[in-house]
Design a protein around this motif. Structure first.
Motif, mmCIF file in Angstrom:
data_model
loop_
_atom_site.group_PDB
_atom_site.id
_atom_site.type_symbol
_atom_site.label_atom_id
_atom_site.label_comp_id
_atom_site.label_asym_id
_atom_site.label_seq_id
_atom_site.Cartn_x
_atom_site.Cartn_y
_atom_site.Cartn_z
ATOM 1 N N THR A 538 0.822 -1.214 0.000
ATOM 2 C CA THR A 538 0.000 0.000 0.000
ATOM 3 C C THR A 538 0.854 1.263 0.000
ATOM 4 O O THR A 538 0.676 2.157 -0.830
ATOM 5 C CB THR A 538 -0.940 -0.003 1.222
ATOM 6 O OG1 THR A 538 -1.710 -1.208 1.231
ATOM 7 C CG2 THR A 538 -1.885 1.194 1.170
ATOM 8 N N CYS A 623 -6.134 4.716 4.329
ATOM 9 C CA CYS A 623 -5.303 3.786 3.549
ATOM 10 C C CYS A 623 -5.394 2.376 4.111
ATOM 11 O O CYS A 623 -5.310 1.391 3.365
ATOM 12 C CB CYS A 623 -3.854 4.256 3.546
ATOM 13 S SG CYS A 623 -3.558 5.815 2.670
ATOM 14 N N PHE A 627 -6.413 -1.274 2.060
ATOM 15 C CA PHE A 627 -5.064 -1.510 1.551
ATOM 16 C C PHE A 627 -4.852 -0.743 0.245
ATOM 17 O O PHE A 627 -4.354 -1.281 -0.743
ATOM 18 C CB PHE A 627 -4.806 -3.000 1.323
ATOM 19 C CG PHE A 627 -5.060 -3.876 2.517
ATOM 20 C CD1 PHE A 627 -5.189 -3.337 3.780
ATOM 21 C CD2 PHE A 627 -5.162 -5.244 2.379
ATOM 22 C CE1 PHE A 627 -5.425 -4.137 4.888
ATOM 23 C CE2 PHE A 627 -5.384 -6.057 3.470
ATOM 24 C CZ PHE A 627 -5.514 -5.502 4.727
ATOM 25 N N THR A 628 -5.214 0.540 0.241
ATOM 26 C CA THR A 628 -5.130 1.377 -0.957
ATOM 27 C C THR A 628 -4.440 2.693 -0.611
ATOM 28 O O THR A 628 -4.732 3.291 0.431
ATOM 29 C CB THR A 628 -6.528 1.668 -1.522
ATOM 30 O OG1 THR A 628 -7.206 0.438 -1.764
ATOM 31 C CG2 THR A 628 -6.439 2.450 -2.821
ATOM 32 N N HIS A 629 -3.539 3.140 -1.488
ATOM 33 C CA HIS A 629 -2.898 4.445 -1.305
ATOM 34 C C HIS A 629 -3.909 5.526 -1.695
ATOM 35 O O HIS A 629 -4.125 5.814 -2.872
ATOM 36 C CB HIS A 629 -1.644 4.546 -2.163
ATOM 37 C CG HIS A 629 -0.824 5.762 -1.861
ATOM 38 N ND1 HIS A 629 0.552 5.770 -1.907
ATOM 39 C CD2 HIS A 629 -1.173 7.018 -1.492
ATOM 40 C CE1 HIS A 629 1.008 6.969 -1.606
ATOM 41 N NE2 HIS A 629 -0.030 7.748 -1.352
#
Length: 752
Positions: A538, A623, A627-629
């Protein structure tokens, strides 16, 4: 009892692939027991393990597990040689009754049946038939009603001592022996495992628990399912206690608020609860049940958990009886201590969703869920820290605590309090929470290390305020339902709906590895490595420093919740702010309230350094949800400094092209502006337009007008000199802008 203890020993080095037998299986000479791999002349060969011992044997214990290496001479299986006895009649007569069945364990002297003698002179109507030894009934030779001569075999018995694999209330469920009378048998119970959480008196041996767990794993793998453990409070539901100002008669099905009532005899009180289900919870559970076997682990009492599960699963088709409440937890504050009990062979297939990962000791497979808060100013009614405080005993059921308005702290349930020593035990467990400070909502948030000169103080926050912080929302709107007089947060929550794709991806990744490992005869994949790997990607290129997040003087900052969360996402976290290109900090994470009260030293340095994002802590929580930027722009607390070459090297790739285009456009516009504006142009620091660039330019324009008015009163000779200087300056600025514009266009072409 003649029992000979033996074993199957390896005759070569190798790696066990698979067993073809199980514990308590009967084997004899020539029986194929399993398959293993060995190296012969640098070539891997597959061979079979064959029993070469004469006579019949019983598999007592499997020593070497599948996919495990072993050495020559190492024992693979422990076996017992079977000794068979026949039970015969002593007199001629009719077999009147049998009290046993094949496969049943019997004790020495136990009554097996009775025979009606043909000789009336013997006096007795029936002669009893008893077991000569402990063992297992292998075969019943004669049937009830058969006419038997004297000394006729009627039962074949395998001599075998009962291992008491299943015990309930000090009594063996197999042979019926009272185990409380023997010290040896009493010590045996200490190594037993509770398989049914709500029946603690029923325990089984480690071997039997492993066999049951193995069958469960095989069943899940054949169904291509995993295990999903869900929390209740603030994860799937939000519960509060009823206050007298709430109009219960106006509750309708459309509002989806459920009412329950419990009586607590020891306190002589009734407690009334209101429970709101999280949006999309029904769709979430129904979809997740196709990929996972659902379990509930909660800090609520068993009666509370069963009521909530009945709301979520009225048909009992999702959870069945897979509920673990705090009444069965080994620790009053940690849920992770029961994982070995639930999954004796390991938690490879287990995924967890909970709003408090510290209760799982930050288990690698735990997905942190943003807490769901519907009722305004009400936190977690089953917060273990609140439950540790034992309230005064209430005798009057008409004057109960829940009939008073709800304050900012979570409501306390008297029946769910622990004994006085529970608080000491919880303090002991709290020290084991990887350094996690459970009272972080009451901490003074001041800058650590080099920020000692600038302290940012937040007052004590309620449990509800902590939820707002963890959700990343500081300004939720509170509304009041006119029908029921219930205060609630007017927000939209669709987290469970968005969580499903992540769970599906976890399921897909596991079974992709499982299909590959099955072909390669490798070990079973582990979610404890799959989920962290997905999480680490991430923020893998991010370097974070915290400001006003970890309290000043914290003994172990690396073990704080935010630090652990950032590192689990792949970010590199440092104590100090770094501006050197090799170690440069990319993000300064702070709290919005602390930023508004005054800049810390780290924030000041970030605002003066190129390419540093000063973001609210809510960005990090966001985030961690999927599990994402997440894009930093909605969470920025300060303008991002933009320098030409340095900025291009340090900005993330996906931001680089956008910044180059913005800068090129600004320089091209400035080149065509008037000479006054060109004189004011600075080649140095520029701010992004979203952060009040227009206001700064207007202030500069006013200062230019004042300077122009002063220059009008100058002498004509000075004016002519300034005119010559202005022409030179104008020409210099034009050439400088053209040069920088060319550099920016070249960098933009390189980024493309």
């Amino acid at each position: 009892m003649a029992v000979r203890h033996e074993g199957i020993v390896a005759d070569a080095n190798g790696k066990l692939i698979n067993w073809l037998i199980s514990t308590d299986a009967t084997i004899k000479k020539g029986t194929i027991l399993g398959v293993y791999e060995t190296m012969v002349n640098n070539i891997v060969e597959t061979k079979r393990i064959i029993c070469d011992t004469e006579g019949d044997h019983l598999v007592k214990r499997i020593v070497v597990d599948q996919q495990q290496d072993f050495n020559v001479g190492q024992m693979l299986i422990e076996i017992d040689r079977l000794e068979r006895l026949t039970v015969s009649t002593k007199v001629a007569g009719k077999l009147a009754s049998l009290y046993i069945q094949e496969g049943e364990m019997v004790d020495k002297g136990q009554l097996l049946g009775s025979v009606q003698p043909d000789d009336k002179s013997l006096g007795a109507k029936h002669k009893s038939v008893r077991s000569p030894s402990c063992g297992r009934i292998e075969k019943i030779i004669r049937n009830v009603g058969d006419q038997l001569p004297a000394k006729t075999p009627i039962i074949q018995l395998v001599v075998e001592e009962c291992r008491h694999t299943t015990i309930i209330r000090d009594m063996c469920a197999t042979c019926g022996k009272d185990l409380s009378k023997s010290k040896k048998d009493s010590n045996l119970q200490k190594s037993m495992v509770t398989m049914v959480p709500n029946v603690p008196d029923l325990v089984v041996s480690q071997d039997l628990a492993s066999e049951l767990a193995k069958s469960d794993i095989n069943r899940l793998l054949s169904d291509r399912k995993l295990v999903l453990i869900v929390d209740l409070d603030l994860t799937l539901i939000h519960t509060r206690m009823v206050s007298p100002d709430i109009k219960l008669s106006n509750l309708t099905e459309e509002k989806q608020i459920y009412y329950t009532c419990h009586r607590f005899p020891e306190y002589n009180v009734y407690h009334q609860y209101l429970t709101k289900l999280r949006p999309y919870v029904e769709q979430f559970l129904n979809t997740a049940s196709t990929l996972f076997e659902l379990h509930v682990v909660t800090m609520g009492s068993r009666s509370y958990a069963q009521d909530i599960v009945e709301m979520l699963d009225p048909t009992s088709s999702l959870f069945y009886n897979r509920i673990l409440s705090r009444d069965e937890l080994k620790s009053p504050i940690l849920k992770s201590r029961n994982l070995n009990q639930l999954f004796p062979l390991g938690d490879n297939l287990v995924c967890i969703i909970d709003d408090r990962p510290e209760m799982w000791e930050f288990h690698p497979s735990c997905i942190t869920v943003p807490p769901y808060s519907y009722f305004a100013n009400v936190g977690d009614i089953n917060d273990p820290k609140k439950l540790a405080k034992k309230p005064a005993k209430v005798h009057d059921s008409t004057d109960v605590k829940e009939n008073k308005p709800v304050d900012n702290n979570c409501n306390k349930d008297p029946n769910q309090q622990e004994e006085n020593n529970t608080a000491d035990e919880m303090d002991k467990d709290s020290m084991e929470l990887n350094g996690q400070n459970a009272d972080k909502c009451n901490e003074t948030t001041s800058e650590s290390n080099n920020d000692n000169n600038i302290n940012v103080v937040n007052g004590n926050s309620s449990n509800g305020d902590e939820i707002l912080t963890r959700r990343g929302s500081s300004g939720w709107k509170t509304a009041v339902d006119s029908d029921t007089n219930i205060a609630y947060y007017d927000i939209e929550d669709n987290y469970l709906f968005k969580l499903l794709p992540l769970l599906k991806q976890i399921h897909t990744n596991f079974y992709e590895q499982y299909d590959q490992s099955k072909q390669q005869l490798d070990k079973l994949p582990d979610l404890k490595s799959i989920i962290p790997e997905m999480r680490r990607n991430t923020l893998k290129d991010v370097k974070i420093v915290f400001s006003a997040i970890i309290p000043n003087g914290h003994p172990y900052p690396e073990k704080s919740y935010e630090w652990i969360m950032a590192e689990s996402l792949g970010a590199k976290v440092t104590h100090k702010f770094h501006s050197s290109p090799s170690r440069k900090t990319t993000h300064v994470v702070t709290k919005r309230s602390a930023f508004e009260n005054g800049y810390t030293q780290k924030v000041h340095m970030a605002m003066r350094t190129a390419g540093i994002f000063v973001v609210d802590i809510a960005w990090l929580y966001k985030c961690n949800e999927f599990f994402t930027h997440v894009d930093e722009e909605p969470y920025l607390l300060a303008p991002v400094c933009i320098y030409s070459s340095t900025r291009m090297q340090l900005m993330p790739e996906y931001k680089r092209q956008r910044s180059l285009e913005l800068k090129t456009e600004k320089f091209s516009k400035r080149k065509r502006t008037s000479s006054d504006e060109q004189n004011e142009t600075s080649i140095g620091l520029m701010m992004v337009s979203e952060f009040r660039l227009t206001k700064d330019m207007s202030q500069r324009s006013s200062r230019e007008n004042s300077l122009d008015s002063l220059s009008v009163s100058s002498s004509s000779s000075s004016l002519s000199t300034k005119s010559t200087d202005s022409s030179a300056t104008e020409s210099s600025v034009d050439s400088e802008c053209e040069a920088i514009g060319a550099i920016l266009e070249a960098q933009l072409a390189g980024a493309n």
